[in-house]
Write a protein that holds these residues in place. Structure first.
Motif, PDB file in Angstrom:
ATOM      1  N   GLN A  39      56.088 -12.794 -93.745  1.00 43.97           N
ATOM      2  CA  GLN A  39      57.459 -12.424 -93.419  1.00 43.97           C
ATOM      3  C   GLN A  39      57.618 -10.924 -93.192  1.00 43.97           C
ATOM      4  OE1 GLN A  39      60.011 -14.794 -92.932  1.00 43.97           O
ATOM      5  NE2 GLN A  39      60.885 -12.973 -91.967  1.00 43.97           N
ATOM      6  N   PHE A  40      56.905 -10.085 -93.944  1.00 42.26           N
ATOM      7  CA  PHE A  40      57.078  -8.642 -93.753  1.00 42.26           C
ATOM      8  C   PHE A  40      56.579  -8.216 -92.370  1.00 42.26           C
ATOM      9  CE2 PHE A  40      52.629  -8.465 -94.919  1.00 42.26           C
ATOM     10  CZ  PHE A  40      52.152  -7.294 -94.340  1.00 42.26           C
ATOM     11  N   ASP A  43      59.283  -9.293 -89.899  1.00 45.05           N
ATOM     12  CA  ASP A  43      60.415  -8.365 -89.955  1.00 45.05           C
ATOM     13  C   ASP A  43      60.142  -7.138 -89.084  1.00 45.05           C
ATOM     14  OD1 ASP A  43      61.729 -10.058 -91.682  1.00 45.05           O
ATOM     15  OD2 ASP A  43      61.180  -8.955 -93.500  1.00 45.05           O
ATOM     16  N   ASP A  46      60.297  -8.291 -85.474  1.00 49.66           N
ATOM     17  CA  ASP A  46      61.673  -8.608 -85.113  1.00 49.66           C
ATOM     18  C   ASP A  46      62.424  -7.330 -84.726  1.00 49.66           C
ATOM     19  OD1 ASP A  46      63.336 -11.205 -85.279  1.00 49.66           O
ATOM     20  OD2 ASP A  46      64.698  -9.713 -86.112  1.00 49.66           O
ATOM     21  N   GLU A  47      62.262  -6.302 -85.540  1.00 51.20           N
ATOM     22  CA  GLU A  47      62.922  -5.027 -85.254  1.00 51.20           C
ATOM     23  C   GLU A  47      62.404  -4.421 -83.957  1.00 51.20           C
ATOM     24  OE1 GLU A  47      63.513  -0.581 -87.282  1.00 51.20           O
ATOM     25  OE2 GLU A  47      62.597  -2.233 -88.436  1.00 51.20           O
ATOM     26  N   SER A  63      67.404 -14.035 -86.106  1.00 44.70           N
ATOM     27  CA  SER A  63      65.994 -13.632 -86.035  1.00 44.70           C
ATOM     28  C   SER A  63      65.336 -14.303 -84.842  1.00 44.70           C
ATOM     29  CB  SER A  63      65.257 -14.029 -87.319  1.00 44.70           C
ATOM     30  OG  SER A  63      63.864 -13.780 -87.186  1.00 44.70           O
ATOM     31  N   TYR A  67      59.567 -18.992 -89.539  1.00 44.07           N
ATOM     32  CA  TYR A  67      58.314 -18.863 -90.279  1.00 44.07           C
ATOM     33  C   TYR A  67      57.892 -20.193 -90.890  1.00 44.07           C
ATOM     34  CZ  TYR A  67      55.176 -18.018 -94.154  1.00 44.07           C
ATOM     35  OH  TYR A  67      54.129 -18.098 -95.021  1.00 44.07           O
TER      36      TYR A  67
END
Length: 361
Positions: A39-40, A43, A46-47, A63, A67
């Motif tokens: 997930q990190f 993230d 995604d950004e 998002s 996941y």
């Protein structure tokens, strides 16, 4: 109006050569990506996608990503294929055999990547249906501080995958993930049980050694506490734990990778675009731009920050605490992905019959 036009031209001229920002501003619609990355990492990606594609709308509750463990996502995809439409537009899953399967089922949209042969150091589909985008590395892990204590108990830390399953002094003292939910663990099992490696006897060895089937985080905790002697685990899980501890000012001395003497298991995970006929948002045009971005230097550096290896031939940088990627390629045991594609159910059944059904006995 002329002043505004002049300002826009000036801004374009200030962009670095090869920048795609102007083009990517025209990429629109919704996008959903199935992915098994931690997930990190998602993230971060995604950004980055929001910045690179400002007019592209994330299609999963704010998002771009959904996941899930690769094996679980594959089961979900199988269910969705019964209706002919997937719940996503792109896939970034760990296990490359799925790419072969979806291409054969005519679910994938070809995407051109210029100079792919010179750009990539791992195989890709010549029709453009899939490309490697990140490289996961299956290794062993142990606690250097406890090695002598284990030796005094008659337990030798395994330096090979073969010993991991064959040395009975390790009975009850080893752990690994579940191939029924983790695509990278499935890939490792598929590799180790190939006839040119250790065959199905390897599964019998794991069962005899009463391997604990637990998550990577649980394996790391048990290694450090001395509950187990070693674990089969993704290199990235170990490297992240080491980096997090260093960043917190408390470097770990009770955790380290073993790059097995009989070889590592590299999983060059792929990116795929689902064709409009089978995708959630029928937005293959946007997907092509995003897929090409994943094979940009900016995206590959984010992959490295996620403790995975880059697929770029000329990328010398490696994840924090790792070793040279080309050296790992030379040590790679290899996986016959075509065989995995056609033998997925058979491999899973063998795992269940030989290992899973003996858990807790």
């Amino acid at each position: 109006m002329r002043r505004l036009l002049a300002l826009l031209i000036a801004l374009v001229l200030l962009l670095p050569a090869g920048s795609s920002l102007a083009d990517n501003a025209y990429v629109r619609g919704e996008l959903v990506i199935y992915s098994s990355m931690y997930q990190f990492v998602l993230d971060m990606l995604d950004e980055a996608l929001r910045e690179e594609f400002p007019n592209l709308k994330p299609g999963n509750n704010g998002s771009f990503f959904v996941y899930g463990g690769t094996s679980r996502l594959i089961n979900q995809i199988y269910g969705e294929m019964e209706d002919g439409v997937l719940g996503c537009d792109m896939l970034l899953v760990a296990e490359p055999a799925l790419s072969l399967e979806l291409k054969e089922a005519d679910y994938l949209e070809p995407v051109p990547v210029p100079d792919a042969a010179s750009l990539l150091r791992f195989p890709y589909d010549e029709d453009g249906c899939w490309y490697p985008v990140r490289v996961c590395n299956m290794v062993l892990a142990y606690n250097p501080e406890l090695e002598q204590q284990w030796a005094e108990k008659g337990v030798t830390i395994p330096k090979t995958f073969q010993v991991f399953a064959a040395d009975r002094s390790l009975k009850g003292l080893i752990a690994m993930g579940d191939p029924l939910s983790s695509g990278t663990t499935f890939a490792a099992v598929a590799s180790l049980t190939q006839s040119n490696h250790y065959g199905r006897q390897y599964l019998k060895g794991l069962a005899s050694n009463e391997v604990q089937v637990i998550s990577g985080s649980d394996s790391l905790a048990k290694i450090r506490s001395g509950e187990i002697a070693a674990a089969m685990i993704l290199e990235e899980s170990v490297l992240k734990a080491l980096k997090d501890a260093e960043d917190a000012g408390a470097p770990l001395t009770d955790l380290a990778c073993i790059y097995p003497d009989d070889g590592v298991i590299l999983i060059p995970s792929t990116v795929m675009t689902v064709s409009d006929a089978h995708s959630k948002n029928a937005n293959a045009a946007a997907c092509k731009a995003v897929e090409q971005w994943f094979l940009s230097e900016k995206a590959q550096k984010l992959i490295l920050q996620g403790y995975m290896h880059s697929v770029f031939r000329e990328m010398e940088q490696v994840p924090f605490g790792s070793i040279d990627t080309n050296e790992l390629i030379r040590k790679d045991m290899g996986v016959n992905w075509e065989n995995v594609f056609h033998s997925r159910e058979e491999i899973n059944l063998a795992w269940m019959e030989i290992v899973a059904n003996h858990q807790g006995r």
